[in-house]
Design a protein around this motif. Sequence first.
Motif, mmCIF file in Angstrom:
data_model
loop_
_atom_site.group_PDB
_atom_site.id
_atom_site.type_symbol
_atom_site.label_atom_id
_atom_site.label_comp_id
_atom_site.label_asym_id
_atom_site.label_seq_id
_atom_site.Cartn_x
_atom_site.Cartn_y
_atom_site.Cartn_z
ATOM 1 N N GLY A 1 0.917 -1.230 -0.029
ATOM 2 C CA GLY A 1 -0.069 0.058 0.009
ATOM 3 C C GLY A 1 0.862 1.389 0.056
ATOM 4 N N ALA A 2 2.019 1.297 0.832
ATOM 5 C CA ALA A 2 3.007 2.546 0.824
ATOM 6 C C ALA A 2 3.543 2.550 -0.429
ATOM 7 C CB ALA A 2 4.056 2.049 1.711
ATOM 8 N N SER A 3 3.561 1.477 -1.307
ATOM 9 C CA SER A 3 4.628 1.772 -2.594
ATOM 10 C C SER A 3 3.272 2.182 -3.541
ATOM 11 C CB SER A 3 4.620 0.274 -3.119
ATOM 12 O OG SER A 3 5.551 -0.615 -2.401
ATOM 13 N N ALA A 4 2.153 1.638 -3.584
ATOM 14 C CA ALA A 4 0.987 2.475 -4.318
ATOM 15 C C ALA A 4 1.013 3.887 -3.977
ATOM 16 C CB ALA A 4 -0.290 1.664 -4.004
ATOM 17 N N GLU A 5 0.954 4.487 -2.729
ATOM 18 C CA GLU A 5 0.741 5.643 -2.425
ATOM 19 C C GLU A 5 2.212 6.584 -2.881
ATOM 20 O OE1 GLU A 5 0.056 8.671 1.492
ATOM 21 O OE2 GLU A 5 -0.450 6.466 1.511
ATOM 22 N N LEU A 6 3.359 5.876 -2.848
ATOM 23 C CA LEU A 6 4.414 6.383 -3.368
ATOM 24 C C LEU A 6 4.385 6.695 -4.816
ATOM 25 C CD1 LEU A 6 7.435 4.712 -1.293
ATOM 26 C CD2 LEU A 6 7.145 7.052 -1.692
ATOM 27 N N LEU A 7 3.692 5.845 -5.431
ATOM 28 C CA LEU A 7 3.507 5.886 -6.883
ATOM 29 C C LEU A 7 2.732 7.221 -7.111
ATOM 30 C CD1 LEU A 7 2.621 2.588 -8.584
ATOM 31 C CD2 LEU A 7 4.670 4.086 -9.128
ATOM 32 N N GLY A 8 1.832 7.613 -6.631
ATOM 33 C CA GLY A 8 0.905 8.624 -6.831
ATOM 34 C C GLY A 8 1.717 9.883 -6.133
ATOM 35 N N VAL A 9 2.518 10.082 -5.121
ATOM 36 C CA VAL A 9 3.396 10.880 -4.971
ATOM 37 C C VAL A 9 4.373 11.291 -6.115
ATOM 38 C CG1 VAL A 9 5.018 11.964 -3.186
ATOM 39 C CG2 VAL A 9 3.276 10.624 -2.380
ATOM 40 N N GLY A 10 5.030 10.301 -6.502
ATOM 41 C CA GLY A 10 6.076 10.417 -7.497
ATOM 42 C C GLY A 10 5.378 10.932 -8.827
ATOM 43 N N GLY A 11 4.109 10.414 -9.050
ATOM 44 C CA GLY A 11 3.300 10.739 -10.423
ATOM 45 C C GLY A 11 2.880 12.037 -10.073
ATOM 46 N N GLY A 12 2.565 12.557 -9.051
ATOM 47 C CA GLY A 12 1.799 13.888 -9.017
ATOM 48 C C GLY A 12 3.288 14.862 -9.307
ATOM 49 N N ALA A 13 4.421 14.599 -8.615
ATOM 50 C CA ALA A 13 5.421 15.423 -8.704
ATOM 51 C C ALA A 13 5.837 15.672 -9.968
ATOM 52 C CB ALA A 13 6.476 14.706 -7.638
ATOM 53 N N MET A 14 5.984 14.488 -10.653
ATOM 54 C CA MET A 14 6.267 14.292 -12.176
ATOM 55 C C MET A 14 4.956 15.053 -13.085
ATOM 56 S SD MET A 14 7.109 11.019 -14.629
ATOM 57 C CE MET A 14 5.360 10.623 -14.728
ATOM 58 N N ALA A 15 4.145 15.050 -12.948
ATOM 59 C CA ALA A 15 3.118 15.856 -13.669
ATOM 60 C C ALA A 15 3.187 17.387 -13.475
ATOM 61 C CB ALA A 15 1.600 15.350 -13.470
ATOM 62 N N MET A 16 3.250 17.717 -12.209
ATOM 63 C CA MET A 16 3.606 19.301 -11.939
ATOM 64 C C MET A 16 4.927 19.590 -12.466
ATOM 65 S SD MET A 16 3.916 20.920 -8.131
ATOM 66 C CE MET A 16 2.248 19.972 -7.788
ATOM 67 N N THR A 17 5.859 18.882 -12.668
ATOM 68 C CA THR A 17 7.229 19.252 -13.209
ATOM 69 C C THR A 17 7.078 19.284 -14.784
ATOM 70 O OG1 THR A 17 8.517 18.022 -11.368
ATOM 71 C CG2 THR A 17 9.596 18.573 -13.501
ATOM 72 N N VAL A 18 6.490 18.471 -15.277
ATOM 73 C CA VAL A 18 6.360 18.425 -16.623
ATOM 74 C C VAL A 18 5.328 19.784 -17.308
ATOM 75 C CG1 VAL A 18 5.163 17.209 -18.699
ATOM 76 C CG2 VAL A 18 6.462 15.891 -17.266
ATOM 77 N N SER A 19 4.553 19.999 -16.531
ATOM 78 C CA SER A 19 3.691 21.220 -16.546
ATOM 79 C C SER A 19 4.504 22.283 -16.398
ATOM 80 C CB SER A 19 2.297 21.164 -15.764
ATOM 81 O OG SER A 19 1.710 22.464 -15.855
ATOM 82 N N TYR A 20 5.239 22.342 -15.325
ATOM 83 C CA TYR A 20 6.140 23.706 -15.465
ATOM 84 C C TYR A 20 7.081 23.566 -16.540
ATOM 85 C CZ TYR A 20 9.222 26.787 -13.037
ATOM 86 O OH TYR A 20 10.017 28.067 -12.680
#
Length: 368
Positions: free
Chosen positions: A234-253
């Motif tokens: 479960g922590a791994s899945a949540e980490l995926l979300g954290v990493g995915g959210g950070a990546m999406a924000m960075t690509v948008s920037y």
Amino acid sequence: MPLYLNDDQTLLRDTAKDFVAEHAPVSHLRALRDADDPAGFSRTLWKQFAEMGFTGILIPEAQGGLGLGHVEAGVVLEEIGRNLSPSPFLTTAVAAVEALRGSAHADRWYPGILAGETVAALAIDEGPKHDGSIAMQATRAGNGFRLSGAKAFVHHAHVADLLLVAARTEGGTTLFAVPADARGLTIDPRRLADSSIASRLTFDGVEVDADAVVGEVDAGGGPLARLLAAGRTGASAELLGVGGGAMAMTVSYLKDRKQFGVAIGSFQALQHRAAHLYSEMEVARAAVLKAQQLLDAGEDATEAVAVAKAMTGLATTLAVQEGIQMHGGIGMTDEYDIGFYMKRGRVLAEMFGDANFHADALARAEGF
């Protein structure tokens, strides 16, 4: 097993994505932090999770739940991670539910979890790092046990209704379900880097009766193993979300920020780094889905779970570090959300063992 979501899982993902983004975005975390909220999460939101059916994903249908699996729980956890939503979902609706499965405690605690009223905390770790060692002692006292020792980094313990406590008994390890208001228990809450709250617990001769045992005395390895497997995946899945959210924000920037009259995303060096990050996140995603599927199939997922936790720890750390660097100096300011992703990723990477812990476990399993 195909490493992608089926139609029902995709529908759940879309539902969870819309719900969490609307009701618990990053601004929700900011508001709780700025108000120095003593609970660290919203009770109202926890009830809304229950109304959506999320808290019952892993609870069998016969006991009022949805009877789904770790893939579905991971879908919700990924959206929680993507929005940095403060919630006891991981400890309560995933790890605790799995630990209590098949025991008499399930009938007692599942209804509260289904209703979004019960919060469970996991009193497993005793030192600054998760290392699997358990020194807490549980000695026989009348028709029950007396617990003595300390636990560290117990998330949500200060507001929990139920504590799942691992202790040493005469013939092995035993897992106990301990009410959070037990006499002799001291709870010292501290706010962590990501604004979540974890506590140090001191058990000064806390007495529990024999009914507090989860499973069998000296045979707590079974429920504890289920707890850890569910928690780590479960922590791994949540980490995926954290990493995915950070990546999406960075690509948008990268698309919006301009230097010398052009978007910085057009710079080849940054494109290479973004492509590398994407590939690492996809490898981690496949590792998590494999672990979830093995758990749902009832197969031995020990190695797959370790790989998933290690891979997501590394990939998400890369995602938040690249996000901070590509945002430049403003990435270190409180004004931008990317810093919140770095903090949450750091805390999650340590929960249930960091990348080094799991890499070492895999090496030892292979005889190294």
